[in-house]
Design a protein around this motif. Sequence first.
Motif, PDB file in Angstrom:
ATOM      1  N   SER A   1      -6.128  -9.431  -7.158  1.00  0.00           N
ATOM      2  CA  SER A   1      -7.401  -8.732  -7.005  1.00  0.00           C
ATOM      3  C   SER A   1      -8.033  -8.541  -8.372  1.00  0.00           C
ATOM      4  O   SER A   1      -7.364  -8.643  -9.412  1.00  0.00           O
ATOM      5  CB  SER A   1      -7.196  -7.375  -6.322  1.00  0.00           C
ATOM      6  N   GLY A   2      -9.334  -8.247  -8.355  1.00  0.00           N
ATOM      7  CA  GLY A   2     -10.036  -7.998  -9.599  1.00  0.00           C
ATOM      8  C   GLY A   2     -10.409  -9.283 -10.314  1.00  0.00           C
ATOM      9  O   GLY A   2     -10.246 -10.391  -9.791  1.00  0.00           O
ATOM     10  N   GLY A   3     -10.894  -9.150 -11.516  1.00  0.00           N
ATOM     11  CA  GLY A   3     -11.288 -10.304 -12.316  1.00  0.00           C
ATOM     12  C   GLY A   3     -12.692 -10.760 -12.008  1.00  0.00           C
ATOM     13  O   GLY A   3     -13.184 -10.595 -10.890  1.00  0.00           O
ATOM     14  N   ARG A   4     -13.320 -11.372 -12.994  1.00  0.00           N
ATOM     15  CA  ARG A   4     -14.696 -11.830 -12.844  1.00  0.00           C
ATOM     16  C   ARG A   4     -14.767 -13.285 -12.399  1.00  0.00           C
ATOM     17  O   ARG A   4     -15.806 -13.733 -11.906  1.00  0.00           O
ATOM     18  CB  ARG A   4     -15.436 -11.684 -14.164  1.00  0.00           C
ATOM     19  N   PHE A   5     -13.710 -14.017 -12.625  1.00  0.00           N
ATOM     20  CA  PHE A   5     -13.739 -15.451 -12.365  1.00  0.00           C
ATOM     21  C   PHE A   5     -12.816 -15.803 -11.207  1.00  0.00           C
ATOM     22  O   PHE A   5     -11.883 -15.086 -10.886  1.00  0.00           O
ATOM     23  CB  PHE A   5     -13.326 -16.220 -13.622  1.00  0.00           C
ATOM     24  N   SER A   6     -13.091 -16.930 -10.616  1.00  0.00           N
ATOM     25  CA  SER A   6     -12.278 -17.360  -9.482  1.00  0.00           C
ATOM     26  C   SER A   6     -10.882 -17.751  -9.943  1.00  0.00           C
ATOM     27  O   SER A   6     -10.675 -18.174 -11.083  1.00  0.00           O
ATOM     28  CB  SER A   6     -12.936 -18.536  -8.766  1.00  0.00           C
ATOM     29  N   ILE A   7      -9.943 -17.591  -9.045  1.00  0.00           N
ATOM     30  CA  ILE A   7      -8.563 -17.971  -9.325  1.00  0.00           C
ATOM     31  C   ILE A   7      -8.388 -19.443  -8.988  1.00  0.00           C
ATOM     32  O   ILE A   7      -8.693 -19.877  -7.885  1.00  0.00           O
ATOM     33  CB  ILE A   7      -7.590 -17.096  -8.529  1.00  0.00           C
ATOM     34  N   ASN A   8      -7.893 -20.198  -9.955  1.00  0.00           N
ATOM     35  CA  ASN A   8      -7.764 -21.638  -9.786  1.00  0.00           C
ATOM     36  C   ASN A   8      -6.384 -22.049  -9.301  1.00  0.00           C
ATOM     37  O   ASN A   8      -6.229 -23.103  -8.684  1.00  0.00           O
ATOM     38  CB  ASN A   8      -8.062 -22.340 -11.106  1.00  0.00           C
ATOM     39  N   ALA A   9      -5.392 -21.241  -9.605  1.00  0.00           N
ATOM     40  CA  ALA A   9      -4.031 -21.572  -9.212  1.00  0.00           C
ATOM     41  C   ALA A   9      -3.212 -20.296  -9.136  1.00  0.00           C
ATOM     42  O   ALA A   9      -3.485 -19.325  -9.855  1.00  0.00           O
ATOM     43  CB  ALA A   9      -3.382 -22.525 -10.220  1.00  0.00           C
ATOM     44  N   MET A  10      -2.228 -20.292  -8.262  1.00  0.00           N
ATOM     45  CA  MET A  10      -1.280 -19.188  -8.178  1.00  0.00           C
ATOM     46  C   MET A  10       0.100 -19.772  -7.945  1.00  0.00           C
ATOM     47  O   MET A  10       0.245 -20.905  -7.473  1.00  0.00           O
ATOM     48  CB  MET A  10      -1.633 -18.232  -7.038  1.00  0.00           C
ATOM     49  N   GLY A  11       1.096 -18.985  -8.266  1.00  0.00           N
ATOM     50  CA  GLY A  11       2.443 -19.473  -8.033  1.00  0.00           C
ATOM     51  C   GLY A  11       3.491 -18.510  -8.525  1.00  0.00           C
ATOM     52  O   GLY A  11       3.204 -17.333  -8.787  1.00  0.00           O
ATOM     53  N   TRP A  12       4.693 -19.026  -8.665  1.00  0.00           N
ATOM     54  CA  TRP A  12       5.836 -18.211  -9.063  1.00  0.00           C
ATOM     55  C   TRP A  12       6.620 -18.892 -10.177  1.00  0.00           C
ATOM     56  O   TRP A  12       6.817 -20.115 -10.154  1.00  0.00           O
ATOM     57  CB  TRP A  12       6.771 -17.998  -7.862  1.00  0.00           C
ATOM     58  N   TYR A  13       7.053 -18.081 -11.121  1.00  0.00           N
ATOM     59  CA  TYR A  13       7.971 -18.482 -12.168  1.00  0.00           C
ATOM     60  C   TYR A  13       9.192 -17.579 -12.035  1.00  0.00           C
ATOM     61  O   TYR A  13       9.157 -16.561 -11.348  1.00  0.00           O
ATOM     62  CB  TYR A  13       7.342 -18.294 -13.544  1.00  0.00           C
TER      63      TYR A  13
END
Length: 114
Positions: free
Chosen positions: A25-37
Amino acid sequence: QVQLVESGGGLVQAGGSLRLSCSASGGRFSINAMGWYRQAPGKQREVVATITSSPFYADSVKGRFTLSKDGARNTVYLQMNSLKPEDTAVYYCNAVAGRGDYYWGQGTQVTVSS
Protein backbone atom coordinates in the motif's frame (compact mmCIF):
# COMPACT_ATOMS: atom_id res chain seq x y z
CA GLN A 1 6.67 5.27 0.32
CA VAL A 2 5.37 1.74 -0.21
CA GLN A 3 4.45 -0.22 2.90
CA LEU A 4 4.50 -4.01 2.81
CA VAL A 5 2.57 -6.09 5.32
CA GLU A 6 3.45 -9.77 5.52
CA SER A 7 1.59 -12.65 7.11
CA GLY A 8 2.09 -16.38 7.34
CA GLY A 9 5.22 -18.25 8.24
CA GLY A 10 5.83 -20.36 11.30
CA LEU A 11 7.08 -23.81 12.22
CA VAL A 12 6.32 -26.88 10.12
CA GLN A 13 7.71 -30.38 9.75
CA ALA A 14 9.60 -31.38 6.64
CA GLY A 15 7.20 -32.22 3.84
CA GLY A 16 4.61 -29.80 5.13
CA SER A 17 3.20 -26.63 3.65
CA LEU A 18 2.94 -22.97 4.52
CA ARG A 19 1.47 -19.95 2.80
CA LEU A 20 2.88 -16.45 2.95
CA SER A 21 1.04 -13.35 1.89
CA CYS A 22 2.16 -9.78 1.37
CA SER A 23 0.06 -6.70 0.71
CA ALA A 24 1.45 -3.43 -0.59
CA SER A 25 0.00 0.00 0.00
CA GLY A 26 0.99 3.62 -0.35
CA GLY A 27 3.56 5.08 -2.71
CA ARG A 28 3.14 7.46 -5.60
CA PHE A 29 4.20 5.13 -8.37
CA SER A 30 2.86 1.86 -9.63
CA ILE A 31 4.37 -1.38 -8.43
CA ASN A 32 6.20 -3.14 -11.23
CA ALA A 33 7.15 -6.35 -9.47
CA MET A 34 6.61 -8.14 -6.18
CA GLY A 35 8.03 -11.26 -4.70
CA TRP A 36 9.88 -12.97 -1.90
CA TYR A 37 13.49 -13.24 -0.84
CA ARG A 38 14.92 -15.19 2.06
CA GLN A 39 17.94 -15.06 4.31
CA ALA A 40 19.20 -18.00 6.33
CA PRO A 41 21.61 -17.51 9.26
CA GLY A 42 25.10 -16.78 8.02
CA LYS A 43 24.00 -16.52 4.40
CA GLN A 44 23.22 -13.73 1.99
CA ARG A 45 19.69 -12.77 1.11
CA GLU A 46 18.56 -14.66 -1.98
CA VAL A 47 15.61 -14.46 -4.31
CA VAL A 48 12.91 -17.08 -3.89
CA ALA A 49 10.28 -16.01 -6.39
CA THR A 50 9.21 -12.81 -8.09
CA ILE A 51 6.45 -11.85 -10.45
CA THR A 52 5.91 -9.16 -13.03
CA SER A 53 3.79 -10.45 -15.88
CA SER A 54 4.90 -14.01 -15.16
CA PRO A 55 6.59 -15.64 -12.19
CA PHE A 56 10.28 -16.38 -11.77
CA TYR A 57 11.46 -19.07 -9.35
CA ALA A 58 14.84 -19.90 -7.92
CA ASP A 59 15.96 -23.36 -8.98
CA SER A 60 15.88 -24.52 -5.38
CA VAL A 61 12.11 -23.99 -5.10
CA LYS A 62 10.87 -24.83 -8.59
CA GLY A 63 8.09 -27.38 -8.50
CA ARG A 64 7.48 -26.84 -4.78
CA PHE A 65 6.62 -23.15 -4.40
CA THR A 66 3.95 -21.23 -6.28
CA LEU A 67 3.78 -17.45 -6.42
CA SER A 68 0.50 -15.80 -7.34
CA LYS A 69 -0.76 -12.25 -7.26
CA ASP A 70 -3.97 -10.33 -6.87
CA GLY A 71 -3.26 -7.22 -8.88
CA ALA A 72 -6.35 -5.40 -7.73
CA ARG A 73 -5.21 -5.72 -4.12
CA ASN A 74 -1.44 -5.42 -4.75
CA THR A 75 -1.07 -8.68 -2.88
CA VAL A 76 1.13 -11.66 -3.56
CA TYR A 77 0.87 -15.15 -2.13
CA LEU A 78 3.65 -17.71 -1.84
CA GLN A 79 2.37 -21.25 -1.45
CA MET A 80 5.21 -23.41 -0.16
CA ASN A 81 4.79 -27.18 -0.41
CA SER A 82 7.13 -30.09 0.27
CA LEU A 83 9.14 -27.90 2.60
CA LYS A 84 12.68 -28.94 3.47
CA PRO A 85 14.88 -28.02 6.43
CA GLU A 86 17.05 -26.01 4.05
CA ASP A 87 14.06 -23.75 3.39
CA THR A 88 14.43 -22.44 6.95
CA ALA A 89 15.05 -18.70 6.78
CA VAL A 90 13.56 -15.29 7.33
CA TYR A 91 11.40 -14.55 4.32
CA TYR A 92 11.13 -10.96 3.13
CA CYS A 93 8.48 -9.55 0.85
CA ASN A 94 9.83 -7.25 -1.85
CA ALA A 95 8.23 -4.70 -4.14
CA VAL A 96 9.79 -2.72 -6.95
CA ALA A 97 8.05 0.53 -7.83
CA GLY A 98 8.58 3.59 -9.93
CA ARG A 99 12.05 3.80 -11.46
CA GLY A 100 13.26 0.72 -9.68
CA ASP A 101 12.97 1.60 -6.03
CA TYR A 102 13.08 -1.45 -3.79
CA TYR A 103 10.88 -1.82 -0.74
CA TRP A 104 11.03 -4.54 1.90
CA GLY A 105 8.71 -6.06 4.46
CA GLN A 106 9.74 -6.65 8.04
CA GLY A 107 10.39 -10.35 7.44
CA THR A 108 8.67 -13.48 8.65
CA GLN A 109 10.36 -16.57 10.05
CA VAL A 110 9.88 -19.93 8.37
CA THR A 111 11.29 -22.90 10.25
CA VAL A 112 11.19 -26.43 8.83
CA SER A 113 12.05 -29.20 11.26
CA SER A 114 13.50 -32.52 10.11
